[in-house]
Enzyme design. Structure first.
Site, PDB file in Angstrom:
ATOM      1  N   GLU A  91       0.817  -1.204   0.000  1.00  0.00           N
ATOM      2  CA  GLU A  91       0.000   0.000   0.000  1.00  0.00           C
ATOM      3  C   GLU A  91       0.860   1.267   0.000  1.00  0.00           C
ATOM      4  O   GLU A  91       1.861   1.354   0.712  1.00  0.00           O
ATOM      5  CB  GLU A  91      -0.934   0.008   1.207  1.00  0.00           C
ATOM      6  CG  GLU A  91      -1.891  -1.177   1.272  1.00  0.00           C
ATOM      7  CD  GLU A  91      -2.875  -1.221   0.120  1.00  0.00           C
ATOM      8  OE1 GLU A  91      -2.966  -0.242  -0.657  1.00  0.00           O
ATOM      9  OE2 GLU A  91      -3.570  -2.248   0.005  1.00  0.00           O
TER      10      GLU A  91
ATOM     11  N   ARG B 129     -17.802   0.211   6.338  1.00  0.00           N
ATOM     12  CA  ARG B 129     -18.969  -0.363   5.685  1.00  0.00           C
ATOM     13  C   ARG B 129     -19.658  -1.377   6.593  1.00  0.00           C
ATOM     14  O   ARG B 129     -20.876  -1.562   6.538  1.00  0.00           O
ATOM     15  CB  ARG B 129     -18.545  -1.014   4.370  1.00  0.00           C
ATOM     16  CG  ARG B 129     -19.675  -1.650   3.579  1.00  0.00           C
ATOM     17  CD  ARG B 129     -19.173  -2.213   2.255  1.00  0.00           C
ATOM     18  NE  ARG B 129     -18.108  -3.194   2.439  1.00  0.00           N
ATOM     19  CZ  ARG B 129     -18.318  -4.477   2.701  1.00  0.00           C
ATOM     20  NH1 ARG B 129     -19.552  -4.945   2.854  1.00  0.00           N
ATOM     21  NH2 ARG B 129     -17.297  -5.312   2.825  1.00  0.00           N
TER      22      ARG B 129
ATOM     23  N   HIS C 268      -1.252  -5.708   2.245  1.00  0.00           N
ATOM     24  CA  HIS C 268      -2.462  -6.508   2.226  1.00  0.00           C
ATOM     25  C   HIS C 268      -2.149  -7.893   1.666  1.00  0.00           C
ATOM     26  O   HIS C 268      -1.374  -8.023   0.705  1.00  0.00           O
ATOM     27  CB  HIS C 268      -3.536  -5.836   1.369  1.00  0.00           C
ATOM     28  CG  HIS C 268      -4.506  -5.024   2.164  1.00  0.00           C
ATOM     29  ND1 HIS C 268      -4.734  -3.684   1.919  1.00  0.00           N
ATOM     30  CD2 HIS C 268      -5.315  -5.353   3.202  1.00  0.00           C
ATOM     31  CE1 HIS C 268      -5.635  -3.226   2.776  1.00  0.00           C
ATOM     32  NE2 HIS C 268      -6.013  -4.228   3.563  1.00  0.00           N
TER      33      HIS C 268
END
Length: 209
Positions: free
Chosen positions: A80, A90, A163
């Site tokens: 990242e 979310r 990730h």
């Protein structure tokens, strides 16, 4: 002695496993040094993860900080580039909290760039035969939160976030996977590349979409 802080996450929600925590534990068990490797598995909570990370940074004063987490739709280790100062969940975290449009660190910068040589790390991992890619954003959930706090609290250290995909045998179909040993090997290659690289590669890493 050079000190590396490496973190992963506990399982999230109803998942029984998290490849980031599993890979961190596996690498800790096989690490040969000579650097000191400090590892930790963080809670998947907005309040707990960053606080624990900051405690570890204060305690160990690492030279390199690499946090990892699961991105279950990805097939490669994703390095990242940017963490944003935004919590916009979310879904709820493991403590049931779901912050919306609140800052990670009040009064801090709107975004922070990884201070790791992410292009060199991506290239080294790919050259080692482990799928690797450069990614622009760590999102707005707990992974981004930890990346932002790692860079914000790093002091003299270089910091960033990787990730990871699901490990074989863990996935909810049809998510892509990699063998856990390959994920751990990729992380180790990335660490070695970060330690060996002062100035990042000057190669194209942007996208048009």
């Amino acid at each position: 002695m050079t000190t590396i802080l490496l973190t992963g996450f506990e399982p999230f929600g109803t998942d029984s496993e998290n490849p980031s925590g599993d890979a961190v534990r596996l690498l800790a068990s096989t690490w040969q040094g000579p650097e000191q490797l400090v590892t930790a598995v963080l809670p998947v909570t907005f309040d707990g993860a960053g606080a624990r990370l900051r405690e570890l940074i204060a305690e160990h004063s690492p030279d390199l900080i690499i946090a990892t987490g699961l991105a279950g739709n990805r097939a490669a280790l994703s390095f990242e580039r940017v963490a944003v100062n935004l919590r916009d969940a979310r879904i709820a975290d493991n403590a049931g909290e779901q912050p919306i449009d609140t800052p990670v660190v009040p009064a801090a910068a709107s975004a922070l760039f990884a201070t790791l040589p992410v292009k060199a790390m991506t290239a080294a991992v790919a050259d080692a035969g482990v799928p690797a890619e450069l990614s622009l954003s760590a999102g707005t959930f707990v992974c981004n939160d930890v990346m932002f706090q790692a860079i914000d609290a790093a002091g003299h250290a270089r910091a960033g976030f990787i990730h990871l995909p699901w490990a074989d045998g863990q996935k909810p179909a049809p998510a892509p996977t990699l063998p856990l040993a390959e994920i751990a090997r990729g992380i180790e290659v990335a660490i070695r590349a970060a330690l060996a690289t002062t100035d990042d590669l000057t190669v194209v890493g942007g996208t048009i979409s």
